[in-house]
Design a protein around this motif. Sequence first.
Motif, mmCIF file in Angstrom:
data_model
loop_
_atom_site.group_PDB
_atom_site.id
_atom_site.type_symbol
_atom_site.label_atom_id
_atom_site.label_comp_id
_atom_site.label_asym_id
_atom_site.label_seq_id
_atom_site.Cartn_x
_atom_site.Cartn_y
_atom_site.Cartn_z
ATOM 1 N N ILE A 159 -1.151 2.801 14.926
ATOM 2 C CA ILE A 159 0.125 3.430 14.572
ATOM 3 C C ILE A 159 1.161 2.353 14.263
ATOM 4 O O ILE A 159 1.929 2.460 13.297
ATOM 5 N N GLU A 160 1.170 1.303 15.077
ATOM 6 C CA GLU A 160 2.088 0.186 14.824
ATOM 7 C C GLU A 160 1.783 -0.470 13.480
ATOM 8 O O GLU A 160 2.699 -0.818 12.727
ATOM 9 N N GLU B 286 5.689 0.060 4.607
ATOM 10 C CA GLU B 286 6.958 0.711 4.286
ATOM 11 C C GLU B 286 6.888 1.595 3.045
ATOM 12 O O GLU B 286 7.718 2.488 2.868
ATOM 13 N N HIS B 287 5.903 1.357 2.174
ATOM 14 C CA HIS B 287 5.812 2.117 0.931
ATOM 15 C C HIS B 287 4.774 3.241 1.003
ATOM 16 O O HIS B 287 4.521 3.909 -0.002
ATOM 17 N N LEU B 288 4.201 3.463 2.178
ATOM 18 C CA LEU B 288 3.117 4.431 2.321
ATOM 19 C C LEU B 288 3.574 5.848 1.969
ATOM 20 O O LEU B 288 4.612 6.318 2.434
ATOM 21 N N LYS B 289 2.765 6.519 1.137
ATOM 22 C CA LYS B 289 3.075 7.886 0.711
ATOM 23 C C LYS B 289 1.947 8.866 1.028
ATOM 24 O O LYS B 289 2.202 10.048 1.259
ATOM 25 N N ILE B 290 0.708 8.391 1.003
ATOM 26 C CA ILE B 290 -0.452 9.252 1.242
ATOM 27 C C ILE B 290 -1.349 8.593 2.281
ATOM 28 O O ILE B 290 -1.716 7.423 2.148
ATOM 29 N N LEU B 291 -1.715 9.367 3.314
ATOM 30 C CA LEU B 291 -2.538 8.851 4.400
ATOM 31 C C LEU B 291 -3.533 9.927 4.821
ATOM 32 O O LEU B 291 -3.169 11.094 4.974
ATOM 33 N N THR B 292 -4.800 9.543 4.975
ATOM 34 C CA THR B 292 -5.795 10.460 5.542
ATOM 35 C C THR B 292 -6.377 9.790 6.776
ATOM 36 O O THR B 292 -6.742 8.611 6.731
ATOM 37 N N VAL B 293 -6.457 10.533 7.904
ATOM 38 C CA VAL B 293 -6.767 9.891 9.186
ATOM 39 C C VAL B 293 -7.672 10.736 10.067
ATOM 40 O O VAL B 293 -7.875 11.933 9.837
ATOM 41 N N LEU C 247 0.823 -1.209 0.000
ATOM 42 C CA LEU C 247 0.000 0.000 0.000
ATOM 43 C C LEU C 247 0.859 1.263 0.000
ATOM 44 O O LEU C 247 1.765 1.422 0.818
ATOM 45 N N GLN C 248 0.537 2.151 -0.917
ATOM 46 C CA GLN C 248 1.164 3.468 -0.969
ATOM 47 C C GLN C 248 0.179 4.565 -0.578
ATOM 48 O O GLN C 248 0.584 5.634 -0.125
ATOM 49 N N VAL C 249 -1.112 4.280 -0.769
ATOM 50 C CA VAL C 249 -2.167 5.244 -0.462
ATOM 51 C C VAL C 249 -3.218 4.564 0.405
ATOM 52 O O VAL C 249 -3.779 3.535 0.021
ATOM 53 N N LEU C 250 -3.482 5.131 1.581
ATOM 54 C CA LEU C 250 -4.521 4.617 2.468
ATOM 55 C C LEU C 250 -5.347 5.798 2.966
ATOM 56 O O LEU C 250 -4.840 6.682 3.655
ATOM 57 N N VAL D 120 6.661 10.048 14.704
ATOM 58 C CA VAL D 120 7.085 9.129 13.643
ATOM 59 C C VAL D 120 6.985 9.908 12.334
ATOM 60 O O VAL D 120 5.982 9.856 11.630
ATOM 61 N N GLU D 121 8.030 10.642 12.006
ATOM 62 C CA GLU D 121 7.927 11.604 10.910
ATOM 63 C C GLU D 121 7.723 10.948 9.553
ATOM 64 O O GLU D 121 7.111 11.538 8.662
ATOM 65 N N ARG D 122 8.197 9.730 9.369
ATOM 66 C CA ARG D 122 7.937 9.040 8.099
ATOM 67 C C ARG D 122 6.444 8.824 7.918
ATOM 68 O O ARG D 122 5.911 8.948 6.809
ATOM 69 N N LEU D 123 5.763 8.529 9.016
ATOM 70 C CA LEU D 123 4.320 8.325 8.975
ATOM 71 C C LEU D 123 3.579 9.659 8.895
ATOM 72 O O LEU D 123 2.678 9.841 8.067
ATOM 73 N N ALA D 124 3.974 10.602 9.744
ATOM 74 C CA ALA D 124 3.293 11.896 9.791
ATOM 75 C C ALA D 124 3.396 12.648 8.470
ATOM 76 O O ALA D 124 2.459 13.339 8.062
#
Length: 300
Positions: free
Chosen positions: A95-96, A102-109, A78-81, A123-127
């Motif tokens: 969060i875990e 590892e490939h996530l690029k776009i997240l809406t939460v 997944l790159q977009v969730l 977790v700046e890679r996630l944020a």
Amino acid sequence: MSSMMRYLAVPNAPIFRLYFSGITKICSLTSLQYLNLSYTDISSLSIGLKGLRKLISLDLEWTSLTSIDGIGTSLPNLQVLKLYKSHVFIDARSIEELQLLEHLKILTVNVKDALILESIQRVERLASCVQRLWIIELSAEVLTLNTVALGGLRELFIFLSEISEIKIDWKSKEKEDLLCNSSPCFKHLSSIVIIDLEGPKELTWLLFAPNLKHLEVAYSGSLEEIINKEKGMSISNVHPDLTVPFEKLESLTLRGLPKLKRICSNPPALPSLKKIVVERCRKLPLESFRDTNSSKEVDE
């Protein structure tokens, strides 16, 4: 449906009921890479859906989904969730899970807890993947938003919350060597909606969103001004490029703000403003909107 199908969008108006047979058919699409289930009544990630291991993009916004347990290992590509305004509220466990993508690029939460939001930002890679953020029913004396961690943020919605003060931070533990060249603002944040927020008397932190195009503030009974003069000056003294508020603002809605007296001490020119809606803001003078060529809807 062909098992080689790569993209599938389910109807989204008004609500599409996704029955078991529909799920079964979707799960048979083993080559599927893009799946849009927004506005459906899906409430859980079935075992079958978790088997779509080639999936790159999964849109679950405005659904009844309550959990993303297992998504990190089941959908590793997944790159977009997209979870915005679903029933998934980020917690320590999710969060875990998200960190496993590892490939996530776009997240809406969606977030209800100030400590959880702090954890996400650590977790700046996630944020950095977060593009839409819905803060709902959050209670905190102080809420801190980090412009470096949330550097990709485009839309912010704060709803039904009690927050005395919103602070902006631009320090980064992971990127200390870049701080001297980094901007302290939200470069991509273009839309902010604040509804039923109790606590703050001002929203001077909005200066840190210089590219804001849409602003709506409604039913926040404690709000007296948008930009406080003293706080605004203290920010501009440190960051001269954040002196002029709302230069790119195109749409402004102010509704149900009985204590609101001013936008800021000197009415802003608002050169880009196209539409103003003001309703039930009895103390706000019309002079607050000088030199604008926008259409106005004012309810005295």
